[in-house]
Design a protein around this motif. Sequence first.
Motif, PDB file in Angstrom:
ATOM      1  N   LEU A 187       8.378   9.824  51.814  1.00 49.86           N
ATOM      2  CA  LEU A 187       8.731  10.825  52.520  1.00 49.86           C
ATOM      3  C   LEU A 187       8.182  11.835  53.490  1.00 49.86           C
ATOM      4  CD1 LEU A 187      11.845  11.702  50.097  1.00 49.86           C
ATOM      5  CD2 LEU A 187      12.075  10.615  52.285  1.00 49.86           C
ATOM      6  N   THR A 188       7.145  12.305  52.961  1.00 48.76           N
ATOM      7  CA  THR A 188       6.256  13.051  53.756  1.00 48.76           C
ATOM      8  C   THR A 188       5.598  12.299  54.902  1.00 48.76           C
ATOM      9  OG1 THR A 188       5.638  14.263  51.636  1.00 48.76           O
ATOM     10  CG2 THR A 188       4.335  14.624  53.713  1.00 48.76           C
ATOM     11  N   GLU A 189       5.197  11.134  54.721  1.00 49.08           N
ATOM     12  CA  GLU A 189       4.551  10.295  55.827  1.00 49.08           C
ATOM     13  C   GLU A 189       5.829   9.940  56.938  1.00 49.08           C
ATOM     14  OE1 GLU A 189       2.011   6.393  56.579  1.00 49.08           O
ATOM     15  OE2 GLU A 189       2.677   6.767  54.467  1.00 49.08           O
ATOM     16  N   ALA A 190       6.850   9.667  56.338  1.00 48.17           N
ATOM     17  CA  ALA A 190       7.906   9.421  57.338  1.00 48.17           C
ATOM     18  C   ALA A 190       8.444  10.793  58.181  1.00 48.17           C
ATOM     19  CB  ALA A 190       9.230   8.812  56.515  1.00 48.17           C
ATOM     20  N   GLU A 191       8.576  11.827  57.455  1.00 44.78           N
ATOM     21  CA  GLU A 191       8.667  13.190  58.096  1.00 44.78           C
ATOM     22  C   GLU A 191       7.648  13.453  59.181  1.00 44.78           C
ATOM     23  OE1 GLU A 191      11.332  15.171  54.674  1.00 44.78           O
ATOM     24  OE2 GLU A 191       9.194  15.699  54.963  1.00 44.78           O
ATOM     25  N   GLY A 192       6.321  13.078  58.856  1.00 47.23           N
ATOM     26  CA  GLY A 192       5.364  13.222  59.734  1.00 47.23           C
ATOM     27  C   GLY A 192       5.358  12.528  60.878  1.00 47.23           C
ATOM     28  N   LEU A 193       6.113  11.348  60.806  1.00 47.49           N
ATOM     29  CA  LEU A 193       6.178  10.539  62.185  1.00 47.49           C
ATOM     30  C   LEU A 193       7.456  10.729  62.655  1.00 47.49           C
ATOM     31  CD1 LEU A 193       4.966   7.108  60.357  1.00 47.49           C
ATOM     32  CD2 LEU A 193       3.865   8.348  61.991  1.00 47.49           C
ATOM     33  N   GLY A 194       8.181  11.716  62.262  1.00 49.81           N
ATOM     34  CA  GLY A 194       9.361  11.839  63.219  1.00 49.81           C
ATOM     35  C   GLY A 194      10.906  11.691  62.743  1.00 49.81           C
ATOM     36  N   ALA A 195      10.794  11.224  61.327  1.00 48.03           N
ATOM     37  CA  ALA A 195      12.014  11.089  60.717  1.00 48.03           C
ATOM     38  C   ALA A 195      12.901  12.255  60.648  1.00 48.03           C
ATOM     39  CB  ALA A 195      11.853  10.672  59.245  1.00 48.03           C
ATOM     40  N   THR A 196      14.222  12.187  61.112  1.00 51.31           N
ATOM     41  CA  THR A 196      14.898  13.482  61.295  1.00 51.31           C
ATOM     42  C   THR A 196      15.731  13.781  59.797  1.00 51.31           C
ATOM     43  OG1 THR A 196      16.839  12.132  61.411  1.00 51.31           O
ATOM     44  CG2 THR A 196      15.925  12.364  63.417  1.00 51.31           C
ATOM     45  N   PRO A 197      15.993  15.149  59.749  1.00 48.96           N
ATOM     46  CA  PRO A 197      16.422  15.663  58.717  1.00 48.96           C
ATOM     47  C   PRO A 197      17.563  15.031  58.007  1.00 48.96           C
ATOM     48  CG  PRO A 197      15.902  17.590  60.043  1.00 48.96           C
ATOM     49  CD  PRO A 197      15.712  16.294  60.786  1.00 48.96           C
TER      50      PRO A 197
END
Length: 708
Positions: A173-183
């Motif tokens: 999840l942290t990696e996906a959020e770093g790549l621009g995953a939206t809330p």
Amino acid sequence: MAGALTAFRRATAAARTIESADARLKALDKTLASTISAPPAGRAAAALWPEYQAAVQQARELREEARARQAEEEKERKRLEAEKAAKGREVATLVADADKAIAAKRFDDAAGLLDRGSTLLPDSTDLARARTRLARAVDAEEKRANRQQVKGLLDQVPAAVDGARFAEAGERLTEAEGLGATPAEAGPLRENLRAAEVAHAQISGALAALKEAVASARATPAMEARVKALDAALATPISAAPTPRAAAGLWPEYQDALQQARGLRQEAAIAEARRRVELALSERSVRKAERALQAAEGAFPGGARWNALRQQVDALRAARAAEPSLLGSTVRQVRQNPLALWIAAAVLAVVLGAAAWVLWPKGPVDPAGKTPPETPAKSSGNPNPAVPAGSPEPAPSDNKPAPADPPSAPAKPPVTAPAAGTPPPTLTPADRARLTLMLNEGQLAQMVSAVQTFRGRGIVDSTLDTMERDAVRIQRSRVSNARQGAGKVPGAAGTAAYREAQKFEQEGNAPRTPSAAFSSLAQAERLYRQAANEAPPVNTPPVPSAGGATTPSSLPGAPAGTPEPPAGGKPPETRPVDKPADPKPTPPPPANPPAASPSAPSDEALIQQTLQQYSAAMSAMNPAAVAAVYPGANRGMLANTFRGFSEYRYQLQPASPVQINGNSATARCTLKMQTNSGQQGRQTQPDRNLVVRLAKTGNRWVIVGFGG
């Protein structure tokens, strides 16, 4: 003529400085257009004519050179235009090939083709537009690949959560959020992760505690203690199956452990019931055995289980019925030997006579036939008016109220030292839970006794010290309440029990070991309550007679036959017979009076103590101690959290005065925390502001929640 020659020469010299052939040709044409065609008439002007003709000729030659250079420049221009046209066609071909490479996502090939075109025509607008298309295509492809990578990472999270790989799911999840995953994409997955972690920690913690309780119960030989331990473990089972798959996977195992614990508890209870019946049989007590057997049959129906014991009870009843009674044996012996009857009668008469002599009043009797009230012989120093002066002084222990089963701490059993190189044993989570339950339910004496038992086994744990100190603190509050209650009862402060309670309270407040202090304070509480119960009744004030005087016969409890006062005279002095004498003369005040017993601690002090206990429990990484001051804490989650640290320093510092509103309070604190793990080492966390909400239960404050 001279002026024309000078102007002509200047125009020719200026034309020589012009680089462009076209401009030079135009300047020379303009100069030659104003040429003098005929020679002048004057001799002086005619002398300059040859020089003028030479200058004109030179200008004409220079014009011819300019015309030749103009032709060459025109030829070169056409050649360059043809070459540029050829390069333009080649650049167009390269741009077309680059567009095909962009469409095929061969961005490196497209960039190479455009670079070749830049060497041919650096300023080509077609190349600039092609480079813009290439940059947009590269950016779009990167975004598409990024979204695909984000989607792949998010797709891995549910599988990791279902497999209880919570750390892996958090990393994805942290990696996906770093790549621009939206809330909107990562938020629901993170909430599911938190819920799964909580549910898994709860059921895994409950399962571990249940297994540990079962193992501990199996190692306990005493069936009664085994039943109590299993009752504590089965007190709050998880009733509903958890929703997350990771926790739901542990549900069958938890149900099996729960069923195993219940079965073991029933076996222990049956064994304890059987032991009680057998104990009563060994004591040959039919009534006790019958009661124990009926209780066992009522709790665990099943005739076959208790048939053997029922036969033994019936056999004991028959055997006891066949035994001769003591009275029957005595009557038969008297009938067989009449002389024994007369001897028994004589002995009985002697005993009755001696009792009558001892109990008959020895003082003088007034004319009315009543014995006057005894006056305590203060001069003789007899502290007990019920014992005549001159009688042997009773032992000092007779003046003290004998304690009935005082809840004092037992003597410390010998401590078994662990073998060399072996770490000392520590409390198990089940033991901590039992101690916490005793403390919360007010079973202080049992808890202190259990603490001493654990220490006798060589267990070294800071929880034992904390529990003992909490027991002493609560007992001090109980003593204060008992003293205040006795102080409200008239006459209680003058009793011997009250004075003895003060002594024990002073001993309990003196610097002593917690167990000794608790024992003295427990005695003090019991004696204060005894003093309140033994206080003499309150005297009713005298009731005036019709004439306004108070007569002795009108007093409550006055003896019959008390003479009335003579009319118009002063009534004789009489002693009030309803007021009992002090059981013990008041001793003179000591030179240094003992310090007054401390009053009960204030709510703010108790709240500060609760915050300190919570900080100490968190720093000790002790979930049971945390739950003792914060009942809403999830001990399983805390245990999983503490496993990742070798050191966990936690400190709540009040930042402002505590706000108390009845049985609820709010404390604004600053949280200082420092952790140490094997991978990341020692880390000091930034200070945080916390709002701690507390509630008062009995004589203690507990934490009910936190706020930011």
